[in-house]
Scaffold this motif. Sequence first.
Motif, PDB file in Angstrom:
ATOM      1  N   GLN A   4      72.008  57.423  16.480  1.00  0.00           N
ATOM      2  CA  GLN A   4      73.382  57.690  16.876  1.00  0.00           C
ATOM      3  C   GLN A   4      73.370  58.713  17.998  1.00  0.00           C
ATOM      4  N   ASN A   6      75.417  61.515  20.267  1.00  0.00           N
ATOM      5  CA  ASN A   6      76.577  62.401  20.215  1.00  0.00           C
ATOM      6  C   ASN A   6      76.540  63.383  21.369  1.00  0.00           C
ATOM      7  N   VAL A  62      81.698  60.852   9.725  1.00  0.00           N
ATOM      8  CA  VAL A  62      81.179  60.511  11.046  1.00  0.00           C
ATOM      9  C   VAL A  62      81.098  61.782  11.893  1.00  0.00           C
ATOM     10  N   ASN A  86      70.517  61.418  17.429  1.00  0.00           N
ATOM     11  CA  ASN A  86      70.149  61.570  16.024  1.00  0.00           C
ATOM     12  C   ASN A  86      69.367  60.329  15.627  1.00  0.00           C
ATOM     13  N   SER A  88      66.540  57.875  13.404  1.00  0.00           N
ATOM     14  CA  SER A  88      66.386  57.456  12.015  1.00  0.00           C
ATOM     15  C   SER A  88      65.002  57.764  11.450  1.00  0.00           C
TER      16      SER A  88
END
Length: 137
Positions: A4, A6, A62, A86, A88
């Motif tokens: 993700q 951000n 979220v 981010n 995994s």
Amino acid sequence: MPAQLNAYLNFNGRCREAMTFYQQCLGGELTMQKIAESPMAADMPSEAGANILHSSLTRNGVLLIMGSDMMGASLKQGNSVVLCLNCSSNEEIDTFFTNLSAGGQVKFPPHQSFWGSTYGELTDKFGMRWMFTHTKN
């Protein structure tokens, strides 16, 4: 969980004020850690202790945005946003980090941070700043 991306916003002593404003505008749960509450406090000037080391705003589980005061005096208009990926897994960090560091400049190679995550930071060949993180669940 898939990777993700951000935004990580940097402020020069105004992180608490800004992130509180964003929480009021967007809702959600705001968490903040002061420099004085971290192992870094011993390496920083005492007046930096009240500044924010890391903050995050989440809503409905979220992650919306993150922020910090850590850039200090080096903060200039235009370098205040960092892309935070981010990941995994540690393997994913290694792959993305290796690929994006080609022709760029590594600031911190991926390593185990004091806050428990694998962390790395670089500037890519286009001048974009990246942070990589993975926290084992």
